[in-house]
Write a protein that holds these residues in place. Structure first.
Motif, PDB file in Angstrom:
ATOM      1  N   PRO A  47      13.770 -29.824  41.951  1.00  0.00           N
ATOM      2  CA  PRO A  47      14.883 -30.567  42.565  1.00  0.00           C
ATOM      3  C   PRO A  47      16.180 -29.757  42.620  1.00  0.00           C
ATOM      4  CG  PRO A  47      14.292 -31.520  40.433  1.00  0.00           C
ATOM      5  CD  PRO A  47      13.286 -30.459  40.732  1.00  0.00           C
ATOM      6  N   ARG A  48      16.415 -28.886  41.654  1.00  0.00           N
ATOM      7  CA  ARG A  48      17.629 -28.050  41.701  1.00  0.00           C
ATOM      8  C   ARG A  48      17.595 -27.110  42.899  1.00  0.00           C
ATOM      9  NH1 ARG A  48      20.872 -28.426  37.217  1.00  0.00           N
ATOM     10  NH2 ARG A  48      19.875 -29.306  35.379  1.00  0.00           N
ATOM     11  N   CYS A  49      16.417 -26.589  43.201  1.00  0.00           N
ATOM     12  CA  CYS A  49      16.273 -25.727  44.381  1.00  0.00           C
ATOM     13  C   CYS A  49      16.656 -26.492  45.640  1.00  0.00           C
ATOM     14  CB  CYS A  49      14.839 -25.231  44.519  1.00  0.00           C
ATOM     15  SG  CYS A  49      14.316 -24.062  43.261  1.00  0.00           S
ATOM     16  N   LYS A  50      16.206 -27.715  45.730  1.00  0.00           N
ATOM     17  CA  LYS A  50      16.476 -28.504  46.933  1.00  0.00           C
ATOM     18  C   LYS A  50      17.963 -28.775  47.099  1.00  0.00           C
ATOM     19  CE  LYS A  50      11.831 -30.157  46.924  1.00  0.00           C
ATOM     20  NZ  LYS A  50      10.893 -31.105  46.433  1.00  0.00           N
ATOM     21  N   ARG A  51      18.661 -29.038  45.997  1.00  0.00           N
ATOM     22  CA  ARG A  51      20.112 -29.233  46.085  1.00  0.00           C
ATOM     23  C   ARG A  51      20.801 -27.939  46.517  1.00  0.00           C
ATOM     24  NH1 ARG A  51      19.095 -32.349  41.395  1.00  0.00           N
ATOM     25  NH2 ARG A  51      19.884 -30.716  40.018  1.00  0.00           N
ATOM     26  N   PHE A  52      20.384 -26.810  45.937  1.00  0.00           N
ATOM     27  CA  PHE A  52      20.957 -25.515  46.288  1.00  0.00           C
ATOM     28  C   PHE A  52      20.706 -25.204  47.767  1.00  0.00           C
ATOM     29  CE2 PHE A  52      20.564 -20.895  46.749  1.00  0.00           C
ATOM     30  CZ  PHE A  52      21.774 -20.471  46.227  1.00  0.00           C
ATOM     31  N   LEU A  53      19.477 -25.421  48.202  1.00  0.00           N
ATOM     32  CA  LEU A  53      19.130 -25.118  49.592  1.00  0.00           C
ATOM     33  C   LEU A  53      19.803 -26.072  50.577  1.00  0.00           C
ATOM     34  CD1 LEU A  53      15.397 -24.110  49.165  1.00  0.00           C
ATOM     35  CD2 LEU A  53      17.389 -22.606  49.473  1.00  0.00           C
ATOM     36  N   ALA A 121       1.470 -19.514  39.422  1.00  0.00           N
ATOM     37  CA  ALA A 121       2.687 -18.791  39.053  1.00  0.00           C
ATOM     38  C   ALA A 121       3.709 -18.880  40.188  1.00  0.00           C
ATOM     39  CB  ALA A 121       2.355 -17.340  38.754  1.00  0.00           C
ATOM     40  N   PHE A 122       4.977 -18.936  39.805  1.00  0.00           N
ATOM     41  CA  PHE A 122       6.052 -19.016  40.795  1.00  0.00           C
ATOM     42  C   PHE A 122       7.238 -18.185  40.339  1.00  0.00           C
ATOM     43  CE2 PHE A 122       6.483 -22.569  37.894  1.00  0.00           C
ATOM     44  CZ  PHE A 122       7.836 -22.571  37.565  1.00  0.00           C
ATOM     45  N   ALA A 123       8.072 -17.819  41.279  1.00  0.00           N
ATOM     46  CA  ALA A 123       9.260 -17.019  40.988  1.00  0.00           C
ATOM     47  C   ALA A 123      10.408 -17.925  40.580  1.00  0.00           C
ATOM     48  CB  ALA A 123       9.663 -16.213  42.212  1.00  0.00           C
ATOM     49  N   GLU A 124      11.191 -17.461  39.638  1.00  0.00           N
ATOM     50  CA  GLU A 124      12.469 -18.098  39.336  1.00  0.00           C
ATOM     51  C   GLU A 124      13.475 -17.638  40.400  1.00  0.00           C
ATOM     52  OE1 GLU A 124      12.856 -20.495  37.324  1.00  0.00           O
ATOM     53  OE2 GLU A 124      11.020 -20.372  36.148  1.00  0.00           O
ATOM     54  N   PRO A 125      14.624 -18.309  40.512  1.00  0.00           N
ATOM     55  CA  PRO A 125      15.551 -18.056  41.618  1.00  0.00           C
ATOM     56  C   PRO A 125      16.096 -16.630  41.687  1.00  0.00           C
ATOM     57  CG  PRO A 125      16.137 -20.070  40.463  1.00  0.00           C
ATOM     58  CD  PRO A 125      15.081 -19.387  39.655  1.00  0.00           C
ATOM     59  N   GLY A 126      16.335 -16.200  42.911  1.00  0.00           N
ATOM     60  CA  GLY A 126      16.956 -14.899  43.139  1.00  0.00           C
ATOM     61  C   GLY A 126      17.637 -14.858  44.491  1.00  0.00           C
ATOM     62  N   GLY A 144      15.611 -19.155  35.115  1.00  0.00           N
ATOM     63  CA  GLY A 144      15.358 -20.590  35.122  1.00  0.00           C
ATOM     64  C   GLY A 144      16.132 -21.268  36.231  1.00  0.00           C
ATOM     65  N   PRO A 145      15.883 -22.538  36.445  1.00  0.00           N
ATOM     66  CA  PRO A 145      16.444 -23.238  37.598  1.00  0.00           C
ATOM     67  C   PRO A 145      17.934 -23.534  37.535  1.00  0.00           C
ATOM     68  CG  PRO A 145      15.203 -24.756  36.238  1.00  0.00           C
ATOM     69  CD  PRO A 145      14.968 -23.380  35.671  1.00  0.00           C
ATOM     70  N   ALA A 146      18.551 -23.484  36.364  1.00  0.00           N
ATOM     71  CA  ALA A 146      19.924 -23.958  36.236  1.00  0.00           C
ATOM     72  C   ALA A 146      20.987 -22.940  36.647  1.00  0.00           C
ATOM     73  CB  ALA A 146      20.194 -24.414  34.798  1.00  0.00           C
ATOM     74  N   ALA A 147      20.658 -21.665  36.694  1.00  0.00           N
ATOM     75  CA  ALA A 147      21.657 -20.639  37.019  1.00  0.00           C
ATOM     76  C   ALA A 147      21.488 -20.191  38.460  1.00  0.00           C
ATOM     77  CB  ALA A 147      21.514 -19.454  36.074  1.00  0.00           C
ATOM     78  N   ARG A 148      22.503 -20.467  39.280  1.00  0.00           N
ATOM     79  CA  ARG A 148      22.488 -20.127  40.711  1.00  0.00           C
ATOM     80  C   ARG A 148      23.838 -19.549  41.097  1.00  0.00           C
ATOM     81  NH1 ARG A 148      17.959 -22.874  43.161  1.00  0.00           N
ATOM     82  NH2 ARG A 148      16.794 -23.525  41.355  1.00  0.00           N
TER      83      ARG A 148
END
Length: 172
Positions: A47-53, A121-126, A144-148
């Motif tokens: 869900p954090r990815c979706k908010r960021f995107l 397996a999946f990638a953490e954000p970058g 991890g998902p919290a740092a963007r």
């Protein structure tokens, strides 16, 4: 401790990511006319990815004035398309990021906590700023998902770097 940081100041390994809409693939690491900002997200389960995107998509015209924007995850095409349909994203959405590609980019890789999260397996954000010649100029990765990155600051910095032909930093 092993250090697998991304190598700024050198060309990114050439890799292609299929577009979720079926319109070919996006390739990084080869010369092109414009800069590219590559965003890697964790996938449909985040869900954090979706908010960021969603924030990225809202600001997309400002980004695409100066560079191409590509977003990719390890998800299947079906998951990527479902997210695009649900959230209405208009950026180049790609899927199928492989573990070797994740490692080549210097990303943190995670295994799912359960099948409810995801199945592989999946990638953490970058985030990766890539110059037109394929050289990696800027990197922001998280374990991890919290740092963007702050998208407003990142875009402002990228515009400054492009306009002023700033050199790659962090190579010493």
């Amino acid at each position: 401790m092993t250090n697998n940081r991304p190598n700024v100041g050198v060309k990114v390994e050439e890799m292609s990511f299929p577009r979720a809409d079926g319109d070919g693939a996006v390739t990084i690491g080869q010369p092109k006319e414009r800069w590219t900002m590559l965003f890697v997200y964790r996938g449909a389960h985040c869900p954090r990815c979706k908010r960021f995107l969603a924030k990225l998509d809202a600001a997309l015209p400002s980004w695409t004035e100066v560079m191409d924007v590509v977003v990719v995850s390890a998800d299947t095409r079906e998951k990527a398309l479902a997210d695009r349909e649900e959230f209405g994203w208009s950026f180049d959405l790609c899927y199928g990021l492989t573990v070797p590609q994740m490692r080549s980019l210097g990303l943190y890789v995670s295994e799912p906590l359960s099948e409810a999260e995801t199945t592989g397996a999946f990638a953490e954000p970058g985030a990766f700023g890539i110059q037109p010649d394929g050289t990696l100029m800027l990197v922001d990765i998280s374990n991890g998902p919290a740092a963007r990155p702050d998208l407003v600051e990142l875009l402002d910095g990228m515009k400054f770097n492009i306009k002023n032909n700033r050199p790659v930093r962090g190579t010493a």
